[in-house]
Design a protein around this motif. Sequence first.
Motif, PDB file in Angstrom:
ATOM      1  N   UNK A   1      20.308  -2.377  32.055  1.00  0.00           N
ATOM      2  CA  UNK A   1      18.902  -2.715  31.885  1.00  0.00           C
ATOM      3  C   UNK A   1      18.597  -4.145  32.273  1.00  0.00           C
ATOM      4  N   UNK A   2      17.690  -4.765  31.503  1.00  0.00           N
ATOM      5  CA  UNK A   2      17.236  -6.124  31.807  1.00  0.00           C
ATOM      6  C   UNK A   2      18.393  -7.101  31.919  1.00  0.00           C
ATOM      7  N   UNK A   3      19.308  -7.055  30.944  1.00  0.00           N
ATOM      8  CA  UNK A   3      20.417  -8.012  30.939  1.00  0.00           C
ATOM      9  C   UNK A   3      21.306  -7.882  32.163  1.00  0.00           C
ATOM     10  N   UNK A   4      21.570  -6.654  32.564  1.00  0.00           N
ATOM     11  CA  UNK A   4      22.405  -6.420  33.744  1.00  0.00           C
ATOM     12  C   UNK A   4      21.741  -6.989  34.988  1.00  0.00           C
ATOM     13  N   UNK A   5      20.444  -6.721  35.139  1.00  0.00           N
ATOM     14  CA  UNK A   5      19.724  -7.244  36.307  1.00  0.00           C
ATOM     15  C   UNK A   5      19.636  -8.759  36.269  1.00  0.00           C
ATOM     16  N   UNK A   6      19.405  -9.313  35.087  1.00  0.00           N
ATOM     17  CA  UNK A   6      19.354 -10.769  34.934  1.00  0.00           C
ATOM     18  C   UNK A   6      20.663 -11.391  35.406  1.00  0.00           C
ATOM     19  N   UNK A   7      21.776 -10.843  34.943  1.00  0.00           N
ATOM     20  CA  UNK A   7      23.078 -11.396  35.303  1.00  0.00           C
ATOM     21  C   UNK A   7      23.383 -11.195  36.782  1.00  0.00           C
ATOM     22  N   UNK A   8      23.059 -10.017  37.309  1.00  0.00           N
ATOM     23  CA  UNK A   8      23.310  -9.739  38.721  1.00  0.00           C
ATOM     24  C   UNK A   8      22.543 -10.703  39.615  1.00  0.00           C
ATOM     25  N   UNK A   9      21.258 -10.871  39.357  1.00  0.00           N
ATOM     26  CA  UNK A   9      20.468 -11.738  40.226  1.00  0.00           C
ATOM     27  C   UNK A   9      20.817 -13.211  40.038  1.00  0.00           C
ATOM     28  N   UNK A  10      21.216 -13.586  38.836  1.00  0.00           N
ATOM     29  CA  UNK A  10      21.639 -14.970  38.650  1.00  0.00           C
ATOM     30  C   UNK A  10      22.919 -15.259  39.439  1.00  0.00           C
ATOM     31  N   UNK A  11      23.901 -14.346  39.383  1.00  0.00           N
ATOM     32  CA  UNK A  11      25.162 -14.602  40.095  1.00  0.00           C
ATOM     33  C   UNK A  11      24.942 -14.573  41.599  1.00  0.00           C
ATOM     34  N   UNK A  12      24.008 -13.728  42.079  1.00  0.00           N
ATOM     35  CA  UNK A  12      23.667 -13.729  43.505  1.00  0.00           C
ATOM     36  C   UNK A  12      22.964 -15.029  43.893  1.00  0.00           C
ATOM     37  N   UNK A  13      22.092 -15.517  43.033  1.00  0.00           N
ATOM     38  CA  UNK A  13      21.411 -16.789  43.296  1.00  0.00           C
ATOM     39  C   UNK A  13      22.418 -17.930  43.334  1.00  0.00           C
ATOM     40  N   UNK A  14      23.365 -17.923  42.408  1.00  0.00           N
ATOM     41  CA  UNK A  14      24.400 -18.963  42.404  1.00  0.00           C
ATOM     42  C   UNK A  14      25.213 -18.913  43.690  1.00  0.00           C
ATOM     43  N   UNK A  15      25.475 -17.718  44.197  1.00  0.00           N
ATOM     44  CA  UNK A  15      26.201 -17.602  45.475  1.00  0.00           C
ATOM     45  C   UNK A  15      25.338 -18.146  46.614  1.00  0.00           C
ATOM     46  N   UNK A  16      24.060 -17.801  46.603  1.00  0.00           N
ATOM     47  CA  UNK A  16      23.143 -18.245  47.656  1.00  0.00           C
ATOM     48  C   UNK A  16      23.075 -19.765  47.753  1.00  0.00           C
ATOM     49  N   UNK A  17      23.093 -20.434  46.604  1.00  0.00           N
ATOM     50  CA  UNK A  17      22.979 -21.893  46.625  1.00  0.00           C
ATOM     51  C   UNK A  17      24.340 -22.593  46.629  1.00  0.00           C
TER      52      UNK A  17
ATOM     53  N   UNK B   1      10.268 -11.744  54.053  1.00  0.00           N
ATOM     54  CA  UNK B   1      10.616 -13.147  54.229  1.00  0.00           C
ATOM     55  C   UNK B   1      10.930 -13.924  52.971  1.00  0.00           C
ATOM     56  N   UNK B   2      11.248 -13.233  51.858  1.00  0.00           N
ATOM     57  CA  UNK B   2      11.567 -13.939  50.626  1.00  0.00           C
ATOM     58  C   UNK B   2      13.075 -14.071  50.383  1.00  0.00           C
ATOM     59  N   UNK B   3      13.864 -13.268  51.064  1.00  0.00           N
ATOM     60  CA  UNK B   3      15.321 -13.343  50.998  1.00  0.00           C
ATOM     61  C   UNK B   3      15.838 -13.284  52.430  1.00  0.00           C
ATOM     62  N   UNK B   4      16.761 -14.161  52.746  1.00  0.00           N
ATOM     63  CA  UNK B   4      17.371 -14.118  54.078  1.00  0.00           C
ATOM     64  C   UNK B   4      18.379 -12.975  54.136  1.00  0.00           C
ATOM     65  N   UNK B   5      18.449 -12.288  55.262  1.00  0.00           N
ATOM     66  CA  UNK B   5      19.350 -11.149  55.417  1.00  0.00           C
ATOM     67  C   UNK B   5      20.799 -11.544  55.141  1.00  0.00           C
ATOM     68  N   UNK B   6      21.188 -12.736  55.564  1.00  0.00           N
ATOM     69  CA  UNK B   6      22.558 -13.187  55.327  1.00  0.00           C
ATOM     70  C   UNK B   6      22.848 -13.252  53.828  1.00  0.00           C
ATOM     71  N   UNK B   7      21.853 -13.579  53.013  1.00  0.00           N
ATOM     72  CA  UNK B   7      22.048 -13.648  51.569  1.00  0.00           C
ATOM     73  C   UNK B   7      22.102 -12.260  50.943  1.00  0.00           C
TER      74      UNK B   7
END
Length: 193
Positions: A107-123, A153-159
Motif C-alpha cells: 500500500x502507501x508505505x510500499x509505494x513511499x519507500x519504492x519511490x524514495x529509493x528510486x529518487x535517491x538513485x536518481x540523485x 517530461x516529468x521523469x527522464x527515460x534513463x531514470x
Amino acid sequence: MKNILIYCGSSYGNNEIYNKTAQEVGETLAKQDLRLVYGGGKAGLMGTVADAVLDNGGEVIGIIPSFMEAWEVQHTGLTECIVVESMHVRKQLMAEKADGVVALPGGWGTLDELFEILTWRQIGLHRMPVGLLNTNGFYDDLMMMMNKMVSEGFVRAVNLNFLIIDDNIESLLEKMRNDATEGEIIGKRIERA
C-alpha cells in the motif's frame, strides 16, 4: 548482492497469490543465501517473507521504529532486530544495510519507500539495483503511470530504467545481479543526508 531489502504490505491483500508469492520470495532468498532486510513487522506480507526466510535457514534483519513496538507489530523471532527512533531513520538504515531492493505488492508505505529509493538513485545517493515484483499484474497500472510521467517530461527515460521489473522472483534477482555486475554498483552505500 548479499542483503536484499524488501518493501511490501503489512496486509495480505484480497488474493491468496500475494501471500503465496511472499512465501516464495522468502524461500528463494534463503535458498540463494541472501539476507533479508525489512521493516521488522510480523503482520501481512512482511511477516510472511520473514517467516519463510527463517523457516528455510536464512537470516533476517528487521528495523522498526520504537513507536510501533507499542502496537505489538514487531516480529520477535528475527536474527537481528534494530529499534530506531523514527520512520526516517528506519528507511535510511534499511537502505544502508542493503545491496539491492525489491518491492512486492503493498500500500502507501510500499509505494513511499519504492519511490524514495528510486529518487535517491536518481540523485546519486546510491547505485543499488531496484526491482519491482509485478505479481498478478499488481503494478501494471503504476507502470503505465510511470511511462506517462516519462512521456509528459516529468521523469527522464534513463531514470525509469533504474527500475527492474519482472513477475518471477528468481529471474528478477538474476536481472538485478546482472545490473549490479555491469559497473552500476560502485560505492553503492547510501550517503547520509
